[in-house]
Design a protein around this motif. Structure first.
Motif, mmCIF file in Angstrom:
data_model
loop_
_atom_site.group_PDB
_atom_site.id
_atom_site.type_symbol
_atom_site.label_atom_id
_atom_site.label_comp_id
_atom_site.label_asym_id
_atom_site.label_seq_id
_atom_site.Cartn_x
_atom_site.Cartn_y
_atom_site.Cartn_z
ATOM 1 N N GLU A 14 0.837 -1.205 0.000
ATOM 2 C CA GLU A 14 0.000 0.000 0.000
ATOM 3 C C GLU A 14 0.868 1.250 0.000
ATOM 4 O OE1 GLU A 14 -3.527 2.389 0.194
ATOM 5 O OE2 GLU A 14 -2.969 0.394 -0.570
ATOM 6 N N ARG A 18 2.079 1.734 -3.421
ATOM 7 C CA ARG A 18 0.996 2.218 -4.279
ATOM 8 C C ARG A 18 0.763 3.710 -4.064
ATOM 9 N NH1 ARG A 18 -4.228 3.549 -4.402
ATOM 10 N NH2 ARG A 18 -4.405 3.458 -2.130
ATOM 11 N N LEU A 19 0.731 4.127 -2.800
ATOM 12 C CA LEU A 19 0.497 5.530 -2.499
ATOM 13 C C LEU A 19 1.653 6.400 -2.972
ATOM 14 C CD1 LEU A 19 -1.063 5.262 1.082
ATOM 15 C CD2 LEU A 19 -2.242 5.740 -1.078
ATOM 16 N N LEU A 75 1.255 6.715 -6.643
ATOM 17 C CA LEU A 75 0.130 7.593 -6.940
ATOM 18 C C LEU A 75 0.505 9.052 -6.714
ATOM 19 C CD1 LEU A 75 -2.857 7.993 -7.626
ATOM 20 C CD2 LEU A 75 -3.391 7.642 -5.201
ATOM 21 N N THR A 76 1.233 9.303 -5.626
ATOM 22 C CA THR A 76 1.679 10.664 -5.339
ATOM 23 C C THR A 76 2.590 11.189 -6.439
ATOM 24 O OG1 THR A 76 1.535 10.274 -2.952
ATOM 25 C CG2 THR A 76 2.905 12.115 -3.680
ATOM 26 N N VAL A 100 2.608 10.224 -9.573
ATOM 27 C CA VAL A 100 1.779 10.478 -10.761
ATOM 28 C C VAL A 100 1.042 11.805 -10.623
ATOM 29 C CG1 VAL A 100 -0.253 9.700 -12.048
ATOM 30 C CG2 VAL A 100 1.516 8.065 -11.388
ATOM 31 N N GLN A 101 0.459 12.033 -9.429
ATOM 32 C CA GLN A 101 -0.273 13.273 -9.204
ATOM 33 C C GLN A 101 0.654 14.482 -9.270
ATOM 34 O OE1 GLN A 101 -2.094 12.360 -5.422
ATOM 35 N NE2 GLN A 101 -3.980 11.622 -6.385
ATOM 36 N N GLU A 159 1.286 15.149 -12.832
ATOM 37 C CA GLU A 159 0.113 15.765 -13.453
ATOM 38 C C GLU A 159 0.009 17.237 -13.072
ATOM 39 O OE1 GLU A 159 -3.105 13.358 -12.150
ATOM 40 O OE2 GLU A 159 -2.788 11.800 -13.673
#
Length: 438
Positions: free
Chosen positions: A132, A135-136, A139-140, A142-143, A146
């Motif tokens: 997890e 994953r986080l 994700l961070t 990727v964000q 972006e």
């Protein structure tokens, strides 16, 4: 939901079939998916085709011992949890397995059933937490990527829409240097956008926001308002004309009493537009209220809501007075620029009508004292400037926009930029420097 219901897969590796059978019987009732391999090579081959969450490997096996096997597992499948079974007192081999294979735990044979079941459960929980976290983290990232892309896109759009201001803003950034990083300087640059417009009377507008801000703050403090209230009034003074950014060029700087009915209707919308712009910024909510009401009149004849008397916020009453005082001298309120004494007479004549009587009385005294005790000034060319000198007047470009505001201290960097500007544009600048009385 399907991932949460998928049972964990366990791989047991041992050269003794009886050990494998015992482990299978122990763990199958717990709902795990069970795989077995009779040796390290077989275990590696199985891992090539199966996804395994946790491995329990015996230490003592022929051809490839548990330490070697788990070391290879670590190198190729690092996220698979690894537990070592050791049935003899080989401390050196166990330490090697811990160091090289980074095993989660080692368990001595014969094992305690409750202990080994608990150990496996804890290992899988730790594996889930690590997964997890990965994953986080991903994700961070990727964000963040972006957001960087979005910021780059927004910056490009802003750059395209403000191309006509780029040269002036670039010079401001160079001249102010580190000061531009501060909140107040950012507000000043924001407030100066309206003054950078090249409408009629553009040169007269230069420095208007700064003058209104400084005089409004001084008047607020003189009338007993707190430092926080005076700060809000100063910010409102800097930003009071931000709603004019959308007005046609021909209306900027044109005396209000010379406008047609339709033109006046457009101009009278700018306080409400200014509030709408600033309300979106949490720090500017109080400032936005003052901007909205800075054209209200004490007798109720102003706009946009025709408020009267003390129903008008006190900061807005102060802004209305100081704004008109400066506008009268610029020639943007009546048909011709007024001298200072004429502007003061206008304020006094409209005491109790357009303006708060208490504000008029305090302002007249403030101007009188400033004239008596103010420092003298001396005009200098850029070649005679020295770091530490302070401007006594606004310095405007010949095209009308503000280069340096009154009260700005000069640094070596700023002086250098002024010299470069003179050379690039072949114009001589004259700066008025404050000369303190001795």
């Amino acid at each position: 939901m399907s991932e949460a219901l998928t049972p964990a897969t366990l791989l047991f590796v041992d050269d003794e079939p009886s050990i494998l059978s015992a482990l299978r019987r122990l763990f199958r009732p717990h709902g795990y998916r069970i795989l077995v391999a009779e040796g390290g090579a077989a275990g590696l081959a199985l891992l090539e085709t199966e996804t395994v969450d946790l491995i329990i490997s015996d230490m003592r096996m022929p051809e490839m011992d548990g330490a070697t096997f788990l070391k290879q597992v670590r190198a190729r499948w690092p996220h698979t949890m690894r537990i070592l079974l050791t049935g003899y007192a080989d401390v050196t081999s166990t330490i090697a397995a811990i160091n090289d294979g980074e095993i989660y735990r080692y368990i001595a044979k014969p094992w305690d059933d409750l202990e080994i079941v608990k150990t496996v459960k804890e290992a899988l929980e730790r594996q889930a937490l690590e997964a997890e976290n990965r994953r986080l983290t991903a994700l961070t990232q990727v964000q963040n990527d972006e957001l960087k892309t979005l910021n780059a896109s927004l910056e490009q759009k802003v750059s395209e829409r403000t191309a006509e201001l780029r040269q002036a803003l670039t010079f401001v950034e160079q001249a102010h240097g580190e000061l531009k990083k501060s909140f107040l300087t950012s507000v000043q640059v924001f407030a100066g956008l309206a003054e950078l417009r090249n409408g009629p009377g553009g040169s007269r507008l230069a420095g208007h926001g700064r003058r209104v801000a400084e005089m409004s703050r001084s008047l607020a403090l003189r009338m007993g308002l707190s430092d926080a209230e005076a700060q809000s009034i100063m910010l409102a003074g800097l930003l009071h004309d931000i709603g004019k950014l959308g007005l046609p060029d021909e209306l900027l700087g044109k005396p209000f009493n010379t406008l047609s009915q339709e033109q006046r209707a457009l101009v009278m919308k700018h306080p409400q537009i200014g509030q709408n712009i600033l309300m979106a910024i949490d720090k500017f909510k109080d400032v936005a209220i003052l901007v909205k009401h800075h054209h209200e009149c004490f007798d109720g004849s102003g706009f946009p809501e025709r408020l009267a008397g003390i129903s008008i916020p006190q900061g807005a009453r102060i802004l209305a007075l100081v704004n008109d005082y400066d506008a009268l001298q610029m020639g943007t309120l009546v048909q011709r620029p007024l001298r200072q004494e004429e502007a003061l007479a206008f304020l006094i004549d409209n005491r109790g009508k357009r303006y708060d009587p208490a504000a008029v009385d305090a302002f007249v005294k403030l101007i009188s004292e400033t004239q008596k005790g103010g420092p003298s000034e001396v005009p200098l060319r850029s070649m005679h400037l020295k770091p530490g000198m302070v401007l006594s007047r606004d310095l405007a470009h010949r095209d009308g926009y503000l280069l340096l505001a009154k009260g700005s201290p000069l640094t070596s960097d700023i002086i250098g930029q002024l010299v470069k500007l003179e050379q690039a544009e072949q114009q001589n600048l004259t700066l008025y420097i404050r000369q303190e009385e001795k």
